[in-house]
Design a protein around this motif. Structure first.
Motif, mmCIF file in Angstrom:
data_model
loop_
_atom_site.group_PDB
_atom_site.id
_atom_site.type_symbol
_atom_site.label_atom_id
_atom_site.label_comp_id
_atom_site.label_asym_id
_atom_site.label_seq_id
_atom_site.Cartn_x
_atom_site.Cartn_y
_atom_site.Cartn_z
ATOM 1 N N ASP A 56 -48.179 -5.615 -27.946
ATOM 2 C CA ASP A 56 -48.912 -5.233 -29.153
ATOM 3 C C ASP A 56 -50.405 -5.146 -28.896
ATOM 4 N N LYS A 57 -50.812 -5.149 -27.627
ATOM 5 C CA LYS A 57 -52.228 -5.218 -27.299
ATOM 6 C C LYS A 57 -52.742 -3.861 -26.852
ATOM 7 N N LEU A 58 -54.043 -3.674 -27.052
ATOM 8 C CA LEU A 58 -54.714 -2.473 -26.586
ATOM 9 C C LEU A 58 -55.726 -2.889 -25.527
ATOM 10 N N LEU A 104 -60.104 -8.299 -24.975
ATOM 11 C CA LEU A 104 -59.363 -8.967 -26.031
ATOM 12 C C LEU A 104 -59.468 -10.478 -25.887
ATOM 13 N N TYR A 143 -57.083 -8.447 -34.560
ATOM 14 C CA TYR A 143 -57.545 -8.668 -33.192
ATOM 15 C C TYR A 143 -59.012 -9.097 -33.198
ATOM 16 N N ARG A 155 -51.980 1.176 -24.329
ATOM 17 C CA ARG A 155 -51.102 0.167 -24.895
ATOM 18 C C ARG A 155 -49.859 0.124 -24.016
ATOM 19 N N TYR A 158 -61.101 6.264 -27.840
ATOM 20 C CA TYR A 158 -61.855 5.800 -28.986
ATOM 21 C C TYR A 158 -63.314 6.178 -28.779
ATOM 22 N N TYR A 183 -55.297 -12.368 -30.611
ATOM 23 C CA TYR A 183 -54.827 -11.489 -31.661
ATOM 24 C C TYR A 183 -53.756 -12.212 -32.479
ATOM 25 N N PHE A 227 -61.654 -0.739 -36.671
ATOM 26 C CA PHE A 227 -62.597 -1.770 -36.262
ATOM 27 C C PHE A 227 -63.607 -2.080 -37.359
ATOM 28 N N PHE A 267 -55.060 6.325 -25.315
ATOM 29 C CA PHE A 267 -55.953 6.578 -26.436
ATOM 30 C C PHE A 267 -57.372 6.852 -25.939
ATOM 31 N N GLY A 296 -48.579 -2.922 -34.044
ATOM 32 C CA GLY A 296 -49.329 -3.532 -32.962
ATOM 33 C C GLY A 296 -49.751 -2.592 -31.868
ATOM 34 N N GLY A 297 -51.054 -2.549 -31.604
ATOM 35 C CA GLY A 297 -51.588 -1.785 -30.489
ATOM 36 C C GLY A 297 -51.685 -0.304 -30.728
ATOM 37 N N GLU A 298 -51.253 0.183 -31.856
ATOM 38 C CA GLU A 298 -51.400 1.593 -32.162
ATOM 39 C C GLU A 298 -52.769 1.803 -32.803
ATOM 40 N N LYS A 299 -52.904 2.629 -33.754
ATOM 41 C CA LYS A 299 -54.223 2.947 -34.290
ATOM 42 C C LYS A 299 -54.919 1.709 -34.825
ATOM 43 N N LEU A 300 -56.023 1.337 -34.165
ATOM 44 C CA LEU A 300 -56.808 0.186 -34.586
ATOM 45 C C LEU A 300 -57.989 0.641 -35.423
ATOM 46 N N ASP A 360 -51.748 -15.099 -30.488
ATOM 47 C CA ASP A 360 -51.510 -15.101 -29.051
ATOM 48 C C ASP A 360 -52.838 -14.858 -28.346
ATOM 49 N N LYS A 361 -52.877 -15.272 -27.073
ATOM 50 C CA LYS A 361 -54.108 -15.155 -26.319
ATOM 51 C C LYS A 361 -54.278 -13.764 -25.729
ATOM 52 N N GLY A 362 -55.556 -13.391 -25.570
ATOM 53 C CA GLY A 362 -55.894 -12.190 -24.835
ATOM 54 C C GLY A 362 -56.374 -12.548 -23.451
ATOM 55 N N TYR A 401 -51.324 -6.832 -38.110
ATOM 56 C CA TYR A 401 -51.970 -7.181 -36.851
ATOM 57 C C TYR A 401 -53.484 -7.257 -37.011
ATOM 58 N N LEU A 426 -60.690 5.646 -33.651
ATOM 59 C CA LEU A 426 -59.755 6.420 -32.846
ATOM 60 C C LEU A 426 -60.144 7.880 -32.847
ATOM 61 N N LEU A 463 -65.638 0.836 -33.149
ATOM 62 C CA LEU A 463 -64.920 1.956 -32.539
ATOM 63 C C LEU A 463 -64.024 2.636 -33.568
#
Lengths: 112, 112
Positions: B98-100, A45, A33, B93, B36, A48, A103, B34, A97-101, A56-58, A31, B46, B44
């Protein structure tokens, strides 16, 4: 360091010109973003990706397009930059997806 | 829809003071929650998370409890340090995506 590189780190451009921002990862995460950060709006967003050629769109996708032809690269393109797209752009990656991101360090874009 | 609301900042505290940053959410299904943190000039990272009701996330002396009955996930720390000065983002989430989704962020300033 999660192995994310954003380029360029800073860019100044003129209204109406196309701009491409690059996000490169060395983690092979599925994933990826693109977010923009603006005062009073936090992070929003843009687009992503959940795999090569799968995007897909945010919530703020108008005026932006993305491409992901390789796992490690996710490109964000402003087809015709406007002053409202002046912002700090962050790329993020995630194993699930969407868990620990994780950056990147951000790209400061100024559209004059 | 899905959204996160955070208290306005900046929050200004003296070193060793107690910290609370409020966060409430609106979500369909069973979201994960979450916090951040963004240090100056960085992306960012987590801080902590909770994936179901009544879970408590904790890290580096910070903690937050997932309260489904009040749809809240307030961040607390018993004794802040100058090094905690940063912007804190609450995020959720939604259970089926799958988005944050991030809140607007709260700036914390801690003075010696």
């Amino acid at each position: 360091d999660a192995g994310i590189t954003q380029s360029p780190r800073h860019k100044v451009t003129e209204t109406g010109t196309p701009v491409t921002l690059r996000c490169h990862q060395t983690e092979n995460h599925r994933y990826m973003y693109w977010y923009r950060q603006d005062p009073g709006h936090g992070l929003r967003l843009i687009h992503y990706s959940y795999g090569v050629k799968d995007t897909d769109k945010g919530e703020v996708s108008d005026g932006y397009s993305v491409s992901r032809s390789k796992t490690e690269d996710f490109l964000l393109t402003l087809e015709s930059a406007t002053s409202s797209q002046t912002s700090v752009y962050f790329c993020a990656i995630s194993v699930s997806g969407g868990e620990k991101l994780f950056f990147g360090s951000g790209t400061q874009l100024s559209v004059l | 829809g899905n959204s996160v609301t955070q208290m306005e900042g900046p929050v200004t505290l003296s070193e060793e003071a107690f910290l609370t940053i409020n966060c409430t959410y609106t979500a369909t299904g069973y979201p994960s929650l979450f916090w951040y943190v963004q240090y100056p000039g960085e992306g960012l990272q987590l801080l902590l998370k909770a994936t179901k009701a009544d879970d408590k996330g904790s890290n580096k002396g910070f903690e937050a409890t997932y309260r489904k009955e009040t749809t809240s996930f307030h961040l607390e720390k018993g004794s802040v340090q100058v090094s905690d000065s940063a912007v804190y983002f609450c995020a959720l989430r939604p259970g089926n995506t799958d988005k944050l989704i991030f809140g607007t962020g709260t700036r914390l300033q801690v003075f010696p």
